[in-house]
Scaffold this motif. Sequence first.
Motif, PDB file in Angstrom:
ATOM      1  N   VAL A   1      -1.998  10.083   2.298  1.00  0.00           N
ATOM      2  CA  VAL A   1      -2.894  10.158   1.140  1.00  0.00           C
ATOM      3  C   VAL A   1      -3.407  11.582   0.961  1.00  0.00           C
ATOM      4  O   VAL A   1      -3.658  12.031  -0.165  1.00  0.00           O
ATOM      5  CB  VAL A   1      -4.079   9.177   1.304  1.00  0.00           C
ATOM      6  CG1 VAL A   1      -5.138   9.394   0.233  1.00  0.00           C
ATOM      7  CG2 VAL A   1      -3.584   7.733   1.259  1.00  0.00           C
ATOM      8  N   SER A   2      -3.498  12.317   2.061  1.00  0.00           N
ATOM      9  CA  SER A   2      -4.002  13.687   1.995  1.00  0.00           C
ATOM     10  C   SER A   2      -3.062  14.610   1.222  1.00  0.00           C
ATOM     11  O   SER A   2      -3.455  15.710   0.836  1.00  0.00           O
ATOM     12  CB  SER A   2      -4.227  14.241   3.403  1.00  0.00           C
ATOM     13  OG  SER A   2      -2.993  14.307   4.116  1.00  0.00           O
ATOM     14  N   ARG A   3      -1.835  14.167   0.973  1.00  0.00           N
ATOM     15  CA  ARG A   3      -0.884  14.990   0.218  1.00  0.00           C
ATOM     16  C   ARG A   3      -1.091  14.856  -1.282  1.00  0.00           C
ATOM     17  O   ARG A   3      -0.507  15.594  -2.067  1.00  0.00           O
ATOM     18  CB  ARG A   3       0.545  14.586   0.589  1.00  0.00           C
ATOM     19  CG  ARG A   3       0.876  14.841   2.068  1.00  0.00           C
ATOM     20  CD  ARG A   3       2.208  14.237   2.454  1.00  0.00           C
ATOM     21  NE  ARG A   3       3.309  14.754   1.633  1.00  0.00           N
ATOM     22  CZ  ARG A   3       4.550  14.283   1.668  1.00  0.00           C
ATOM     23  NH1 ARG A   3       4.848  13.268   2.478  1.00  0.00           N
ATOM     24  NH2 ARG A   3       5.496  14.808   0.901  1.00  0.00           N
ATOM     25  N   LEU A   4      -1.925  13.904  -1.684  1.00  0.00           N
ATOM     26  CA  LEU A   4      -2.182  13.690  -3.120  1.00  0.00           C
ATOM     27  C   LEU A   4      -3.301  14.624  -3.572  1.00  0.00           C
ATOM     28  O   LEU A   4      -4.399  14.216  -3.927  1.00  0.00           O
ATOM     29  CB  LEU A   4      -2.566  12.234  -3.374  1.00  0.00           C
ATOM     30  CG  LEU A   4      -1.551  11.182  -2.917  1.00  0.00           C
ATOM     31  CD1 LEU A   4      -2.123   9.781  -3.054  1.00  0.00           C
ATOM     32  CD2 LEU A   4      -0.273  11.314  -3.742  1.00  0.00           C
ATOM     33  N   THR A   5      -3.006  15.891  -3.574  1.00  0.00           N
ATOM     34  CA  THR A   5      -4.043  16.905  -3.818  1.00  0.00           C
ATOM     35  C   THR A   5      -4.559  16.927  -5.252  1.00  0.00           C
ATOM     36  O   THR A   5      -5.550  17.597  -5.540  1.00  0.00           O
ATOM     37  CB  THR A   5      -3.504  18.299  -3.452  1.00  0.00           C
ATOM     38  OG1 THR A   5      -2.274  18.529  -4.147  1.00  0.00           O
ATOM     39  CG2 THR A   5      -3.261  18.393  -1.953  1.00  0.00           C
TER      40      THR A   5
ATOM     41  N   PRO B   1      -3.826   5.813   5.412  1.00  0.00           N
ATOM     42  CA  PRO B   1      -2.627   6.568   5.798  1.00  0.00           C
ATOM     43  C   PRO B   1      -2.802   8.063   5.541  1.00  0.00           C
ATOM     44  O   PRO B   1      -3.330   8.471   4.499  1.00  0.00           O
ATOM     45  CB  PRO B   1      -1.535   5.977   4.902  1.00  0.00           C
ATOM     46  CG  PRO B   1      -2.240   5.315   3.784  1.00  0.00           C
ATOM     47  CD  PRO B   1      -3.545   4.854   4.332  1.00  0.00           C
ATOM     48  N   LYS B   2      -2.369   8.869   6.488  1.00  0.00           N
ATOM     49  CA  LYS B   2      -2.554  10.308   6.385  1.00  0.00           C
ATOM     50  C   LYS B   2      -1.816  10.914   5.196  1.00  0.00           C
ATOM     51  O   LYS B   2      -2.177  11.987   4.702  1.00  0.00           O
ATOM     52  CB  LYS B   2      -2.112  10.993   7.680  1.00  0.00           C
ATOM     53  CG  LYS B   2      -2.997  10.641   8.877  1.00  0.00           C
ATOM     54  CD  LYS B   2      -2.571  11.380  10.128  1.00  0.00           C
ATOM     55  CE  LYS B   2      -3.477  11.028  11.299  1.00  0.00           C
ATOM     56  NZ  LYS B   2      -3.087  11.751  12.541  1.00  0.00           N
TER      57      LYS B   2
ATOM     58  N   MET C   1       0.820  -1.200   0.000  1.00  0.00           N
ATOM     59  CA  MET C   1       0.000   0.000   0.000  1.00  0.00           C
ATOM     60  C   MET C   1       0.863   1.262   0.000  1.00  0.00           C
ATOM     61  O   MET C   1       0.601   2.207  -0.741  1.00  0.00           O
ATOM     62  CB  MET C   1      -0.928   0.015   1.214  1.00  0.00           C
ATOM     63  CG  MET C   1      -1.805   1.254   1.291  1.00  0.00           C
ATOM     64  SD  MET C   1      -2.859   1.269   2.747  1.00  0.00           S
ATOM     65  CE  MET C   1      -1.610   1.446   4.038  1.00  0.00           C
ATOM     66  N   ALA C   2       1.890   1.278   0.826  1.00  0.00           N
ATOM     67  CA  ALA C   2       2.775   2.440   0.897  1.00  0.00           C
ATOM     68  C   ALA C   2       3.418   2.717  -0.453  1.00  0.00           C
ATOM     69  O   ALA C   2       3.556   3.884  -0.864  1.00  0.00           O
ATOM     70  CB  ALA C   2       3.843   2.214   1.960  1.00  0.00           C
ATOM     71  N   ASP C   3       3.823   1.642  -1.158  1.00  0.00           N
ATOM     72  CA  ASP C   3       4.436   1.817  -2.482  1.00  0.00           C
ATOM     73  C   ASP C   3       3.472   2.494  -3.436  1.00  0.00           C
ATOM     74  O   ASP C   3       3.874   3.364  -4.232  1.00  0.00           O
ATOM     75  CB  ASP C   3       4.865   0.459  -3.050  1.00  0.00           C
ATOM     76  CG  ASP C   3       6.034  -0.149  -2.275  1.00  0.00           C
ATOM     77  OD1 ASP C   3       6.692   0.606  -1.535  1.00  0.00           O
ATOM     78  OD2 ASP C   3       6.261  -1.363  -2.407  1.00  0.00           O
ATOM     79  N   SER C   4       2.215   2.111  -3.393  1.00  0.00           N
ATOM     80  CA  SER C   4       1.207   2.699  -4.280  1.00  0.00           C
ATOM     81  C   SER C   4       1.048   4.187  -4.008  1.00  0.00           C
ATOM     82  O   SER C   4       0.954   5.000  -4.938  1.00  0.00           O
ATOM     83  CB  SER C   4      -0.142   1.990  -4.102  1.00  0.00           C
ATOM     84  OG  SER C   4      -0.045   0.627  -4.436  1.00  0.00           O
ATOM     85  N   VAL C   5       1.059   4.565  -2.716  1.00  0.00           N
ATOM     86  CA  VAL C   5       0.903   5.970  -2.356  1.00  0.00           C
ATOM     87  C   VAL C   5       2.123   6.764  -2.787  1.00  0.00           C
ATOM     88  O   VAL C   5       2.009   7.875  -3.324  1.00  0.00           O
ATOM     89  CB  VAL C   5       0.672   6.116  -0.836  1.00  0.00           C
ATOM     90  CG1 VAL C   5       0.623   7.590  -0.451  1.00  0.00           C
ATOM     91  CG2 VAL C   5      -0.607   5.409  -0.418  1.00  0.00           C
TER      92      VAL C   5
ATOM     93  N   ALA D   1     -13.335   4.468   9.686  1.00  0.00           N
ATOM     94  CA  ALA D   1     -13.447   5.924   9.766  1.00  0.00           C
ATOM     95  C   ALA D   1     -12.514   6.561   8.732  1.00  0.00           C
ATOM     96  O   ALA D   1     -11.592   5.911   8.220  1.00  0.00           O
ATOM     97  CB  ALA D   1     -13.099   6.425  11.166  1.00  0.00           C
ATOM     98  N   LEU D   2     -12.759   7.830   8.433  1.00  0.00           N
ATOM     99  CA  LEU D   2     -11.899   8.577   7.519  1.00  0.00           C
ATOM    100  C   LEU D   2     -11.189   9.681   8.291  1.00  0.00           C
ATOM    101  O   LEU D   2     -11.815  10.374   9.106  1.00  0.00           O
ATOM    102  CB  LEU D   2     -12.721   9.207   6.382  1.00  0.00           C
ATOM    103  CG  LEU D   2     -13.486   8.262   5.460  1.00  0.00           C
ATOM    104  CD1 LEU D   2     -14.147   9.060   4.333  1.00  0.00           C
ATOM    105  CD2 LEU D   2     -12.572   7.200   4.876  1.00  0.00           C
ATOM    106  N   PRO D   3      -9.901   9.880   8.045  1.00  0.00           N
ATOM    107  CA  PRO D   3      -9.167  10.956   8.739  1.00  0.00           C
ATOM    108  C   PRO D   3      -9.596  12.322   8.226  1.00  0.00           C
ATOM    109  O   PRO D   3      -9.908  12.486   7.031  1.00  0.00           O
ATOM    110  CB  PRO D   3      -7.707  10.655   8.383  1.00  0.00           C
ATOM    111  CG  PRO D   3      -7.771   9.929   7.082  1.00  0.00           C
ATOM    112  CD  PRO D   3      -9.025   9.112   7.134  1.00  0.00           C
TER     113      PRO D   3
END
Length: 345
Positions: A30-34, A27-28, A1-5, A48-50
Amino acid sequence: MADSVIRALYGKSTSLNLSSRKIKYIPKCVSRLTNLSVLLLNNNSITALPGELLSLQNLAELNLGNNALKEVPAVLGHLESLKKLYLFSNQIKLVPPEVIGTDGLQNLVVLNLNHNQIQRLPPEIKSLTKLQHLNVLDNKLEEVPVELDHLTKLSELNLTSNNLAWLPQHLYQCKDLTKLHVARNWLTSLPEGIRALAKLQVLDVGGNMLSMFPVEFHLLPLKELYCEGNRFVQWEPVPSAQDVEVLTLKELAARFVLREDRNRFSLVHRMLPHYPYLTALLANCGCCALCLDPFLTTWLECVHFISLRKDMKMRSAQTVPVRARLCSYKCFNTDGHSYYGVATR
């Protein structure tokens, strides 16, 4: 998963697929993928969603199907570009009004809430004015909010397999509806005025308790009708008992006013707009299926049997009962019509 992000982050990707990864938390980072416009998180164990997902202001499609959510996450109410939201097959019991009623979801076109445990949709759903597809199949809905009539762009509504005993007449304000699915509920009738759904092509009412279809049902432009498993009235001759017709003074006066109102040169027609209470009272009038004369609250309940192939130009050879109302026994006893009285048991 981390590799995909990481790959998505460095590649400035507009889509990210994290479906079927057995993840419980997003993973938080993901929020950097604006730049993301599509985020697939279905088939996981997310509860839940962060709040950090608030930064995904370009997100147009979000799939959270088949997870472990118990309510619609609050952060979704702030994703203003979101057009497609999939929340099927979770454990959702609550659709918070403060989430669904925010301006953040005003661009939503598709909302899928299938296979959850939702008992009610909040009135604030009227805020989703651009919604075209609303799917709430296999839930525990006990009623449909009348505010649904604000969703004037709705083209498909799926309410199959719920606990609905009735539908609001306001639903017919959704005049762009082409598909209406209300199978496997507890409906005993459909509200009158269904002809207003002038674009309806698919209707599924199978597995309810309908006895007949509403007035003017046969004038719909249907291409598909599913109605098996209902309790339709049967075409069986039984003796007819006719009561003496005694119309109330209110009914007689209403019929006179309604007939006069049809003549735009009459005094009644010209004066009626000055009496708004009377106008509102007469707005619920009906029309005799035979003589076309108006009536207000007194009529004779009848049925006629419609061939889907012959009368509605459909492929099915089925015949269905459609409700009709006659103004009097005088019309009912006229020769040459195909309207039948409905026997009470």
